[in-house]
Design a protein around this motif. Sequence first.
Motif, short mmCIF file in Angstrom:
data_model
loop_
_atom_site.label_atom_id
_atom_site.label_comp_id
_atom_site.label_asym_id
_atom_site.label_seq_id
_atom_site.Cartn_x
_atom_site.Cartn_y
_atom_site.Cartn_z
N GLU A 166 17.27 44.70 3.21
CA GLU A 166 17.00 43.52 4.32
C GLU A 166 17.08 45.20 6.02
O GLU A 166 17.11 44.70 6.46
N GLU A 216 11.33 37.21 3.69
CA GLU A 216 12.24 38.68 3.74
C GLU A 216 13.13 37.72 3.00
O GLU A 216 13.62 37.05 1.96
N LYS A 261 11.97 46.51 6.58
CA LYS A 261 11.14 45.62 6.00
C LYS A 261 10.05 45.55 4.68
O LYS A 261 9.23 45.99 3.97
N LYS A 314 6.15 42.39 12.46
CA LYS A 314 7.40 42.36 11.70
C LYS A 314 8.31 43.75 12.60
O LYS A 314 7.52 44.54 12.36
#
Length: 421
Positions: free
Chosen positions: A100, A284, A103, A143
């Motif tokens: 987490e 994700e 990414k 992201k």
Amino acid sequence: MDILVVGGGGREHAIIWSLSKSTKAGKIYCAPGNGGIAQLAECVPIGVFEFDRLTAFAKEKEVGLVVIGPDDPLAAGIVDAFEAKGIPVFGPRRNAAEIEGSKTFMKDLLHKYNIPTAAYQKFSDYESALSYLREQELPIVIKADGLAAGKGVTVAYSRDEAEQALLDIMVTKVFGDAGSQVVIEEFLAGQEMSILAFVDGETVRPMAAAQDHKPIFDGDKGPNTGGMGTYSPLPHINDSIIQEAVETIIIPTAKAMVAEGRPFSGVLFAGLMISPDGKPKTIEFNARFGDPETQVVLPRLRTDLLDIFLAVVEGRLADIDIQWSDEAAVCVVLASGGYPGSYPKGVPITGLTDSGEELIFHAGTARDEHGNWITNGGRVLGVVGMGANIAEARSAAYKSAEGITFAGKQNRNDIAAKALV
């Protein structure tokens, strides 16, 4: 057994609420906690990054288990800190929490092990990223590499929006060091789905599926938030698709982490997209309970949560049979005016009682000097309704939510509407 829960939001309130129902649970502490959590646990004024103080407190109180709620301290190695002191702790170590925390690490892992996800490129140089971005089709997803409180992702539908997002992340550094690298990936269309799973190495026990609503406004409009509401189960998504996601994404990812020398222990949370042809792909991974997914998943759990936590910590998850209720749950988040941007604190809340009859999880509340409820965060409350189906649960949630007011209160009015079509 006395327990320490680290964190202070709606997720931690839901975890403590569930743990408090266990006959094996003794005194529950929460650091730092919040106004609502104080009704169920003793709140301790220690921050989530004060590892030395937290471990010393756990030793002093001789707690039998520590449960870590938030993502940031997991990424910083809080589990390693407790393990070094010989204190049983539920959550992944630092090297596993990187799934987490980065990414780029997550995307590279999935690519290496052929686990379904969107096509992507990663960049640490702004000019290179901008050049690549200008060649891509729209919409496009941008992201920030690191943790950004659920707000580091932009789905851009125009060139200006895409370039502004990239500028904000890499140049303006609105997310600080989390933006030192960026991932640019293809946009996936379809239905979103969240599957949380208890994981102990290669053993995976999926929880009931849920669906979050990230954008602030109805119709999935506006900037992303930490989550404006959730529901479970997902009657409009076939069970076979959910099972396929577990078998092709979550289990292979757990095995990949073991193969990489980063065995995962705790809750692995997969954010997925179900394409129009019914195939799940990974958006994700989170290394902990979701917020606000936890608020609808744990009320459906029939098995003692403390038993599950201990089984994971002790490496015997494979021996546990986990049961779920057929009831539906819907959570509507009440947020402060201005959220997810700047917002006021200390705004009086009316209609919030201490009866405990309604299922309300506190995310950002406190008491004023007179003992009255006031706001103390962006997301203030998660109001949960239960029912025989989504329609009943949704009605119950909105009925409770309507009775709670504070100046600037905002909430989405379409939570779980997709499940009723």
